[in-house]
Scaffold this active site. Structure first.
Site, short mmCIF file in Angstrom:
data_model
loop_
_atom_site.label_atom_id
_atom_site.label_comp_id
_atom_site.label_asym_id
_atom_site.label_seq_id
_atom_site.Cartn_x
_atom_site.Cartn_y
_atom_site.Cartn_z
N ASP A 8 -11.45 -25.78 23.96
CA ASP A 8 -12.23 -24.56 24.13
C ASP A 8 -13.31 -24.86 25.17
OD1 ASP A 8 -13.39 -22.01 23.59
OD2 ASP A 8 -14.85 -23.02 22.29
N ASP A 10 -16.58 -22.79 26.04
CA ASP A 10 -18.00 -22.53 25.74
C ASP A 10 -18.38 -23.14 24.40
OD1 ASP A 10 -17.78 -21.12 28.09
OD2 ASP A 10 -17.79 -19.15 27.15
N ASN A 51 -11.34 -17.79 25.51
CA ASN A 51 -11.46 -16.33 25.45
C ASN A 51 -12.61 -15.91 26.35
OD1 ASN A 51 -9.44 -16.13 23.52
ND2 ASN A 51 -10.83 -15.79 21.80
N LYS A 108 -7.40 -15.94 21.59
CA LYS A 108 -7.37 -16.85 20.44
C LYS A 108 -7.91 -16.13 19.21
CE LYS A 108 -9.95 -19.91 22.58
NZ LYS A 108 -10.76 -21.15 22.77
#
Ligand SMILES: [Mg+2]
Ligand SMILES: [Zn+2]
Length: 188
Positions: A8, A10, A51, A108
């Site tokens: 991921d 962030d 995302n 996601k």
């Protein structure tokens, strides 16, 4: 087919700033470069899956997200670290930019991004790892048959305190550095 590490973005690779929309707020964690370089040296492709509903919400453009990724790549390169590919979901059902305002299979915990990366890069998700700061990242790991590591950076500490359902992580660790160590150890 190769194993890989899906990161991921962030709250894992860079500081969580809630919809990063200006390059001046882009900050790698102090350990990010070393952690990714360790994964590189371990022979594991490193793929960012993120995302970015800020695109659908009209906060920033796809071009800006691409620019952020080029900047992350440049900063990592200074320390000899490499992200092999970036995949992002620009959609959101409640978005206000028409072309992105829809439900999709790539947001996601949907596995669309992982499947796309697996096809492009010849990866085996079921032998791979997902590192994230939200339970949705761990749900994604479950859905893909991968192992899921929750980090406490970003939203991770709050997420850990409100564990939901059967989204049990294979490991919960302080940050990406610890996640990389856990992953590399689990390969031995
Ligand atoms: Mg995150
Ligand atoms: Zn999507």
């Amino acid at each position: 087919m190769r194993r890989a590490v899906f990161l991921d973005r962030d709250g894992v690779v860079i500081e969580e700033v809630s919809y990063l929309s200006s390059m001046k707020h882009l900050a790698l964690f102090p350990w990010t470069t070393d952690a990714i370089r360790a994964l590189n040296r371990g022979g594991l492709p490193v793929v960012v899956i993120t995302n970015q509903s800020g695109i659908a919400r009209g906060f920033f453009t796809e071009a800006f997200v691409d620019e952020v990724h080029r900047e992350i790549t440049a900063r990592l390169a200074m320390g000899g670290a490499r992200i092999d590919a970036y995949y992002y979901c620009p959609h959101h059902p409640d978005g206000r930019v028409a072309e992105y305002a829809r439900s999709c299979d790539c947001r996601k915990p949907g596995r669309g991004l992982i499947d796309r990366a697996a096809r492009d890069l010849n990866l085996d998700p079921a032998r791979s790892f997902v590192v994230g700061d939200k339970w949705s990242d761990i749900e994604l790991a479950r859905a893909a048959g991968a192992r899921g590591v929750l980090v406490r950076t970003g939203h991770g500490a709050v997420e850990q305190s409100r564990r939901t359902g059967d989204a049990a992580a294979d490991a919960i660790v302080d940050n990406l550095a610890a996640a990389a160590s856990w992953i590399l150890k689990s390969l031995i």
